[in-house]
Design an enzyme around this catalytic site. Sequence first.
Site, mmCIF file in Angstrom:
data_model
loop_
_atom_site.group_PDB
_atom_site.id
_atom_site.type_symbol
_atom_site.label_atom_id
_atom_site.label_comp_id
_atom_site.label_asym_id
_atom_site.label_seq_id
_atom_site.Cartn_x
_atom_site.Cartn_y
_atom_site.Cartn_z
ATOM 1 N N HIS A 160 0.825 -1.215 0.000
ATOM 2 C CA HIS A 160 0.000 0.000 0.000
ATOM 3 C C HIS A 160 0.863 1.271 0.000
ATOM 4 C CE1 HIS A 160 -3.285 -2.739 1.298
ATOM 5 N NE2 HIS A 160 -2.315 -3.272 2.029
ATOM 6 N N SER A 281 13.616 22.163 -15.886
ATOM 7 C CA SER A 281 12.380 22.885 -16.126
ATOM 8 C C SER A 281 12.702 24.211 -16.782
ATOM 9 C CB SER A 281 11.691 23.114 -14.782
ATOM 10 O OG SER A 281 10.807 24.191 -14.879
ATOM 11 N N LYS A 287 14.935 22.029 -10.803
ATOM 12 C CA LYS A 287 14.304 20.752 -11.137
ATOM 13 C C LYS A 287 15.187 19.810 -11.920
ATOM 14 C CE LYS A 287 10.206 20.131 -11.586
ATOM 15 N NZ LYS A 287 8.967 19.605 -11.126
ATOM 16 N N GLU A 294 9.164 8.741 -17.297
ATOM 17 C CA GLU A 294 7.736 9.081 -17.394
ATOM 18 C C GLU A 294 7.173 8.688 -18.757
ATOM 19 O OE1 GLU A 294 6.837 13.211 -15.810
ATOM 20 O OE2 GLU A 294 8.997 13.119 -15.580
#
Length: 466
Positions: A160, A281, A287, A294
Amino acid sequence: MGVKKEARLRGRFKEDINEAVQHYLASLPYDWRLHRHDIEGSLAHAEMLARQKIITRSDYTSIRDGLHSIMKEIESGRFQFKLELEDIHMNIESRLFELIGDTAGKLHTARSRNDQVALDMRLYARRAAWKVLEALQRFNSQLVDIAEKNIKVIMPGYTHLQQAQPVLFSHHVMAYFQMFSRDIQRFESCLSRINIMPLGSGALAGLPYPVDREFIAGKLGFDDISANSIDAVSDRDFIIEFESAAAIAMMHLSRMAEEIIIWSTAEFGFIEVGDAYATSSSIMPQKKNPDAAELARGKTGRVYGHLMAMLTVMKGLPLAYNRDLQEDKESLFDTVDTLISSLDIVSGIVSSIRINAARMKYSMQSYILATDMADYLVKKGLSFREAHDVVSRLVTYAVDNNRELNELDIREYRGFSKLFDKDVLAITLQKSVEAKSSQGGTATVEVKKSIERARDVIRGYEKKQS
Ligand code: ARG
């Protein structure tokens, strides 16, 4: 010379084809990729025709030489593709007419585009499956190397997405080895059904010529010939199976990509992806985004989509060939391109990763050892349910008092059960891991065994390849 498809196939029509329809029907923009397989199949077919005396030896040699020249033209980029010829098969045939004249018309004896395209797609799928297998095997051996090298690293195991029990990082990595091993088995199994030779089925009914289908199968390295001409021209199960194996492999890659993404966050900080696999970024200079991981996760969607598309294309099709089947091409090509590039990219990301073992260790709260404490009480005679109850109360007490389990003293422990002795304070992350020595568990001995077995499996891949 230069007999156009128009002239040759539209004999019974009074009107030319509507131009928009012609564009709509054309598969050339993507099926040009089949050129090598189409020529390879035609060469075997023509040789068989000559051996069976269906065409003469000299017809065969001019067809063969013509096909070889066409192959060179295509490979060198000199070939003039014509959309009005609809597909790769007609483009090659038409060029053959230009090169060798009317003898070209004999190549299509005892063949239909229906069995021809089925053959091309099987040749393509076979080669693609080999490439996917190679990529999966390479990736799996990379995973085993990583597991072996980091055998001492302990990390929190999750259920979980909550810290559950400590495990070896290598054990977690070897879980992926198992997933990709099953993917390899799926592609191997699928290959045995791909590698069946359909040519000689004609349009659907078989052929009124003394063809030697086994000869073609042998020449092209097929395991067997198809058993039913109607099935052979209308079956695309092999593509659906391929796409289903690809969808499952992408799902596994996507789960790994997801872990790479969350483990790279400031919150986890378990790993750092190499700069070559990250982007920054345009607005936030701090970043470091794991875009490649992704995108591997994101591209899983289109591979699932191709599987759904093909299942849907097939579901209402009457036997035998229908033009709907042309939709198999972009679907399979993109599946193969996406799977292979995603495997390569994720493998590159994985090789660039820096593991922060200290961070993994210090992220673990002492509560992660609660199950070990319950197991401790079971060894002293409590039932597991009672032990679970004692330790839950102990954990609540610690949490309420803002203390870790290893900060409580033995008197506090004994307040919950007299079965607690001093040695309860000696339960460590390492001891917790080593205690899980059931087969397939996370104890170092077991993980080392799984690495040994994996090495055997990898030696098996290498043997098969050579
Ligand atoms: N481009 C077609 C396909 O991919 C080739 C087969 C055409 N056959 C036919 N009977 N029109 O399916």
